[in-house]
Design a protein around this motif. Structure first.
Motif, PDB file in Angstrom:
ATOM      1  N   LYS A 284       0.815  -1.221   0.000  1.00  0.00           N
ATOM      2  CA  LYS A 284       0.000   0.000   0.000  1.00  0.00           C
ATOM      3  C   LYS A 284       0.851   1.275   0.000  1.00  0.00           C
ATOM      4  O   LYS A 284       0.412   2.321  -0.459  1.00  0.00           O
ATOM      5  CB  LYS A 284      -0.931   0.004   1.214  1.00  0.00           C
TER       6      LYS A 284
ATOM      7  N   LYS B 240       0.442  -9.622  11.816  1.00  0.00           N
ATOM      8  CA  LYS B 240       0.280  -8.370  11.077  1.00  0.00           C
ATOM      9  C   LYS B 240       0.110  -8.615   9.589  1.00  0.00           C
ATOM     10  O   LYS B 240      -0.791  -8.063   8.952  1.00  0.00           O
ATOM     11  CB  LYS B 240       1.475  -7.439  11.298  1.00  0.00           C
TER      12      LYS B 240
ATOM     13  N   ASP C 298      -0.175  -8.175   6.028  1.00  0.00           N
ATOM     14  CA  ASP C 298      -0.287  -7.007   5.151  1.00  0.00           C
ATOM     15  C   ASP C 298      -1.257  -5.962   5.714  1.00  0.00           C
ATOM     16  O   ASP C 298      -1.745  -5.110   4.982  1.00  0.00           O
ATOM     17  CB  ASP C 298      -0.763  -7.457   3.766  1.00  0.00           C
ATOM     18  N   ALA C 299      -1.530  -6.042   7.013  1.00  0.00           N
ATOM     19  CA  ALA C 299      -2.512  -5.137   7.612  1.00  0.00           C
ATOM     20  C   ALA C 299      -2.043  -3.691   7.524  1.00  0.00           C
ATOM     21  O   ALA C 299      -0.862  -3.396   7.656  1.00  0.00           O
ATOM     22  CB  ALA C 299      -2.755  -5.516   9.067  1.00  0.00           C
ATOM     23  N   ASP C 300      -2.991  -2.817   7.333  1.00  0.00           N
ATOM     24  CA  ASP C 300      -2.714  -1.384   7.212  1.00  0.00           C
ATOM     25  C   ASP C 300      -2.802  -0.749   8.598  1.00  0.00           C
ATOM     26  O   ASP C 300      -3.853  -0.793   9.244  1.00  0.00           O
ATOM     27  CB  ASP C 300      -3.742  -0.749   6.274  1.00  0.00           C
TER      28      ASP C 300
ATOM     29  N   TYR D 231      -5.187   2.742   8.283  1.00  0.00           N
ATOM     30  CA  TYR D 231      -6.627   2.701   8.010  1.00  0.00           C
ATOM     31  C   TYR D 231      -7.153   1.299   8.300  1.00  0.00           C
ATOM     32  O   TYR D 231      -6.512   0.299   7.970  1.00  0.00           O
ATOM     33  CB  TYR D 231      -6.919   3.058   6.543  1.00  0.00           C
ATOM     34  N   ASP D 232      -8.366   1.232   8.919  1.00  0.00           N
ATOM     35  CA  ASP D 232      -8.964  -0.072   9.171  1.00  0.00           C
ATOM     36  C   ASP D 232      -9.692  -0.551   7.920  1.00  0.00           C
ATOM     37  O   ASP D 232      -9.685   0.114   6.874  1.00  0.00           O
ATOM     38  CB  ASP D 232      -9.894  -0.029  10.397  1.00  0.00           C
ATOM     39  N   ASN D 233     -10.333  -1.713   8.029  1.00  0.00           N
ATOM     40  CA  ASN D 233     -10.978  -2.302   6.849  1.00  0.00           C
ATOM     41  C   ASN D 233     -12.150  -1.482   6.331  1.00  0.00           C
ATOM     42  O   ASN D 233     -12.555  -1.633   5.176  1.00  0.00           O
ATOM     43  CB  ASN D 233     -11.457  -3.720   7.185  1.00  0.00           C
ATOM     44  N   ALA D 234     -12.688  -0.618   7.179  1.00  0.00           N
ATOM     45  CA  ALA D 234     -13.799   0.249   6.746  1.00  0.00           C
ATOM     46  C   ALA D 234     -13.308   1.573   6.192  1.00  0.00           C
ATOM     47  O   ALA D 234     -14.113   2.422   5.803  1.00  0.00           O
ATOM     48  CB  ALA D 234     -14.751   0.485   7.916  1.00  0.00           C
ATOM     49  N   GLY D 235     -11.989   1.753   6.153  1.00  0.00           N
ATOM     50  CA  GLY D 235     -11.423   2.986   5.627  1.00  0.00           C
ATOM     51  C   GLY D 235     -11.287   4.102   6.645  1.00  0.00           C
ATOM     52  O   GLY D 235     -10.974   5.243   6.274  1.00  0.00           O
TER      53      GLY D 235
ATOM     54  N   ARG E  65      -6.699   5.286  11.431  1.00  0.00           N
ATOM     55  CA  ARG E  65      -6.236   4.741  12.700  1.00  0.00           C
ATOM     56  C   ARG E  65      -5.152   5.619  13.308  1.00  0.00           C
ATOM     57  O   ARG E  65      -4.417   6.294  12.589  1.00  0.00           O
ATOM     58  CB  ARG E  65      -5.642   3.344  12.497  1.00  0.00           C
TER      59      ARG E  65
ATOM     60  N   THR F 196      -5.164   0.095  18.251  1.00  0.00           N
ATOM     61  CA  THR F 196      -4.618  -0.259  16.939  1.00  0.00           C
ATOM     62  C   THR F 196      -3.556  -1.342  17.075  1.00  0.00           C
ATOM     63  O   THR F 196      -3.529  -2.306  16.300  1.00  0.00           O
ATOM     64  CB  THR F 196      -4.007   0.982  16.263  1.00  0.00           C
TER      65      THR F 196
END
Length: 246
Positions: free
Chosen positions: A61, A84, A86-88, A91-95, A98, A146
């Motif tokens: 990303k 972890k 490839d977790a961002d 931003y969470d999964n809903a955009g 964080r 987070t």
């Protein structure tokens, strides 16, 4: 291109040592020996098998920081590759944005097991564990949330406690009877009062060997032994390990 730039950290060398290895040795020489993301896994010493460099902002990303050492904190294999991935962190999964935490630069949080309940948890090895209540103490709380969401910190601590708690109690029992074999014949209340001394004199501070979890787990026992309703059973439970310590 991002992968190419990151790979160069392994191939580019200064006096025969790769850039990423120089970077890790600097961190290790500063005193960091345990993964600060989880506090559970020891790093390999510099010069042996390479430790993982976690792309805090994932390379998929944010390719522009693929080789930026400020985005490459060393992390254990479990934190980097099992949790972890490839977790961002931004931003969470809903955009939703964080608040991000990096334990190398802060903020720093402590772990509390306050609220754990003796004798109400999972059964392990024929014994009922405490029902663990793990919380991260410190501010700001959003960054701790987070950290937990990305690395599953609380869940991993709960499983570690279930796995290791009996072993910690057995080592306390051995320490006590080796110090004075007469403890095998002492009543439970004279055994339970020795726990704080064990925590203070034997358990090390900091992350080494998960001592921060051990100290908190023993505090759960101290609280249970002092409880008006649970105390007699908790003291007898603890004393049984001392009476049969081998």
């Amino acid at each position: 291109m991002a992968d190419y730039a990151f790979d160069k950290l392994s191939s580019l060398k200064v006096e025969g040592t790769a850039l990423r290895d120089i970077y890790f040795k600097v961190i290790q020489d500063s005193g960091v020996k345990v993964c600060p993301f989880c506090g559970l896994q020891n790093f390999q010493p510099a010069g042996l098998k390479r430790n993982a460099l976690d792309h805090l902002m994932p390379i998929s990303k944010y390719p522009f920081v693929s080789s930026d050492f400020r985005n490459l904190p060393p992390a254990c294999h479990a934190c980097n590759s099992l949790y972890k991935k490839d977790a961002d962190v931004l931003y969470d999964n809903a955009g939703n944005r964080r608040s991000c935490c990096d334990p190398y630069s802060g903020p720093v949080y402590s772990v509390s097991l306050l609220g754990s309940r003796f004798g109400e948890g999972n059964e392990v090895g024929g014994y009922t564990m405490p029902r663990w209540s793990v919380s991260l103490q410190g501010e700001p709380a959003l960054q701790a949330n987070t950290w937990d969401a990305i690395y599953s910190i609380k869940l991993r601590y709960e499983h570690t406690l279930d796995r290791d708690f009996l072993g910690w109690i057995k080592r306390f029992a051995l320490w006590l009877v080796r110090e004075d074999p007469a403890f095998r014949d002492k009543p439970p209340h004279q055994i339970s009062v020795e726990v704080p001394r064990y925590v203070e004199n034997v358990l090390q501070e900091g992350f080494d060997d998960a001592s921060f979890l051990k100290a908190e787990a023993f505090q759960v026992i101290v609280s249970a032994c002092d409880d008006d309703q649970l105390g007699e059973d908790a003291r007898a439970w603890l004393a049984s390990f001392v009476y049969y310590a081998t």
